[in-house]
Design a protein around this motif. Structure first.
Motif, PDB file in Angstrom:
ATOM      1  N   LYS A  78      51.714  47.947  39.736  1.00  0.00           N
ATOM      2  CA  LYS A  78      52.269  48.982  40.616  1.00  0.00           C
ATOM      3  C   LYS A  78      52.679  50.265  39.880  1.00  0.00           C
ATOM      4  CE  LYS A  78      52.829  48.566  44.720  1.00  0.00           C
ATOM      5  NZ  LYS A  78      51.812  49.128  45.676  1.00  0.00           N
ATOM      6  N   TYR A  95      46.416  49.705  47.056  1.00  0.00           N
ATOM      7  CA  TYR A  95      46.737  49.097  45.754  1.00  0.00           C
ATOM      8  C   TYR A  95      48.000  48.255  45.932  1.00  0.00           C
ATOM      9  CZ  TYR A  95      43.663  52.580  43.432  1.00  0.00           C
ATOM     10  OH  TYR A  95      42.608  53.365  43.013  1.00  0.00           O
ATOM     11  N   GLY A  97      49.110  45.722  44.377  1.00  0.00           N
ATOM     12  CA  GLY A  97      49.683  45.085  43.196  1.00  0.00           C
ATOM     13  C   GLY A  97      49.646  43.568  43.326  1.00  0.00           C
TER      14      GLY A  97
END
Ligand SMILES: [Zn+2]
Length: 211
Positions: A78, A95, A97
């Motif tokens: 992240k 995204y 993570g």
């Protein structure tokens, strides 16, 4: 819509990409059908549709290596920062993570079993593609999509625009599409869409449309 690949090696299987969340059972069942253990989870890039089942797979396969480029490993953790020497473009696509950390990062030129890592930036800053040195299958990640016809991710294919919409820097993605074509793969295995045999002409047309 989303592909993962199980690549056979002498010691077991390399899983290329981890699909969307809740795909782990399907992936584990496919490995069981092949009768070989998954030794490595190899991630082409950190978008959510390629790492979605990573945590569940890592929990089910505690001895498996987890491999990704050092650049996209930051997104897994992240860290969404861009480096000063990168195009200062907005990161696109999801995204999410992951809790799982790579056991090792992979750089272009390195080998993972029979797979040779190639830099494939543009869609994400640190995307990698992998060429199987035995049969020249290119695990092309999101450098090309073949859903709705072969296309680069440098320009949206109206029939399946998602990979291009999730692309960070299109000029870099186009340069990468050309670099993938120059590898002269015998088979194109994209992140989205069907595998294409003898893909040279399809890649050339996709590059021409993407330019
Ligand atoms: Zn992607």
């Amino acid at each position: 819509m989303v592909n993962a690949y199980l690549v056979e090696e002498e010691d077991g299987l390399t899983l290329v990409d981890a699909m969307l969340p809740r795909a782990h059972k399907k992936i584990l069942a496919a490995a069981e059908t092949l009768g070989a253990p998954i030794r490595r989870i190899l991630l082409t890039h950190a978008h959510g549709d390629h790492i979605g089942s990573l945590d569940a797979l890592a929990a089910a396969l505690p001895d498996a290596e987890v491999l990704i480029s050092a650049r996209d490993a930051r997104f897994l953790a992240k860290d969404m920062s861009l480096d000063p020497d990168e195009p200062q473009e907005k990161l696109r696509g999801g995204y999410p993570g992951a809790k799982t950390r790579p056991t090792r990062t992979i750089a272009p030129g390195e080998r993972v079993g029979s797979l040779e890592a190639h830099a494939a930036p543009g869609h994400t800053p640190g995307q990698l593609a992998f060429l199987d040195t035995r049969d020249r299958t290119l695990y092309a990640a999101d450098t090309y999509s073949t859903l709705g016809g072969a296309a680069t991710t440098a320009k949206a294919n109206p029939r399946f625009p998602l990979p291009a919409m999730a692309t960070w820097h299109k000029p870099t993605a186009l340069a990468t599409a050309r670099a993938m074509r120059a590898l002269d793969p015998a088979r194109l295995a994209p992140g989205h869409g069907k595998v294409v045999e003898a893909p040279a002409a399809a890649m050339d047309r996709a590059i021409a449309r993407g330019a």
